[in-house]
Write an enzyme that holds these catalytic residues in place. Structure first.
Site, PDB file in Angstrom:
ATOM      1  CB  SER A 152      -0.893  -0.001   1.252  1.00 34.60           C
ATOM      2  OG  SER A 152      -1.562   1.231   1.413  1.00 34.60           O
ATOM      3  CE1 TYR A 165      -4.593  -1.726   4.754  1.00 36.25           C
ATOM      4  CE2 TYR A 165      -3.852   0.435   4.041  1.00 36.25           C
ATOM      5  CZ  TYR A 165      -4.267  -0.843   3.745  1.00 36.25           C
ATOM      6  OH  TYR A 165      -4.352  -1.241   2.438  1.00 36.25           O
TER       7      TYR A 165
END
Length: 271
Positions: A152, A165
């Protein structure tokens, strides 16, 4: 198309295959000629997607499992092997965020929800490692296997609020590089691991954070668009080309790499 980009005769399992990006991964693999195991916790969606592919002449099987439950993954592996006889690729697409892994600006930075952060980290990191442990030996037995983890933009840059995250995806990057080297030391060029790093794509998890019900952008969505040179969010099918390349023999000398599909987000300094 050069045959090296084809996934014909390859069997690929996609974790998180019942999600929005997972659907794109599955469709890209099938379009490239591969057979696919659609792995996720939502049995109804997994079976519906597998049935739709089969009706259109493709090869797919629904695999209902939680990526944090080894016994469920072992059962899924055995079903995939009994259906197609081999496994050539793994896409570790399961992951995501949760409300208890978020720290809002108004909250005390020294009162983190530790349990929530750990849950999000576990999903993203161990939800990548455990499936690799379960499916990896079958990939090694196939003679040539490729594993693609999902990284990501959060792994390399500080993205506010989503600390759990951020940490989970940063750990996935570390694992990708470390494990790629270890597999090469043991299997030579027969087993590879890389990561695909999407930019900002609209999913059910982030849609309300980035867009308004009227179709505009929230303040956070505006910040993302401002930082993205293409000035738009990605479309799920725009991940397919990079994914198929990493799974195919066309990338056979590529391992330990992170491929960004982000509209330029990761390289833009904001000026």
């Amino acid at each position: 198309m050069n045959d090296s980009f084809s996934l014909r005769e390859k069997v690929i399992v996609v974790t998180g295959g019942t999600g929005i990006l997972g659907d794109s991964f599955v469709n890209g693999i099938v379009a490239a000629g591969g057979a696919v195991g659609i792995l996720g916790r939502n049995a109804e969606v997994a079976h519906a997607r597998a049935d739709a592919i089969t009706r259109q002449g493709g090869r797919a099987v629904a695999l209902v499992a939680d990526v944090l439950q080894e016994a469920e993954l072992v059962a899924a592996r055995e079903l995939l092997l009994s259906t197609f006889g081999r496994i050539d690729g793994l896409v570790n697409g399961a992951g995501g965020n949760a409300p208890d892994g978020v720290l809002d600006p108004a909250e005390d930075v020294f009162k983190l929800n530790i349990a929530g952060m750990q849950r999000v980290m576990n999903l993203n990191l161990w939800g990548t490692i455990i499936p690799t442990q379960v499916f990896g030996p079958a990939l090694a037995a196939s003679g040539k296997g490729s594993i693609v983890n999902i990284s990501s933009m959060n792994s390399k840059r500080a993205i506010t609020k989503v600390l759990g995250y951020n940490m989970g995806k940063a750990a996935v990057d570390c694992y990708t590089q470390w494990f790629a080297v270890e597999m090469a030391n043991r299997y030579g060029d027969k087993l590879r691991m890389n990561a695909l790093a999407p930019g900002f794509f609209l999913t059910e998890q982030n849609r309300s954070l980035l867009t308004t019900p009227e179709g505009g952008f929230t303040p956070r969505g505006e910040l993302v668009i401002r930082q993205t040179p293409f000035k738009r969010f990605g479309q799920p099918d725009e991940l397919q080309g990079a994914l198929v390349w990493l799974l195919s023999d066309a990338s056979q000398f590529v391992t330990g790499s992170m491929v960004c599909v982000d509209g330029g987000f990761s390289i833009f300094g904001g000026v």
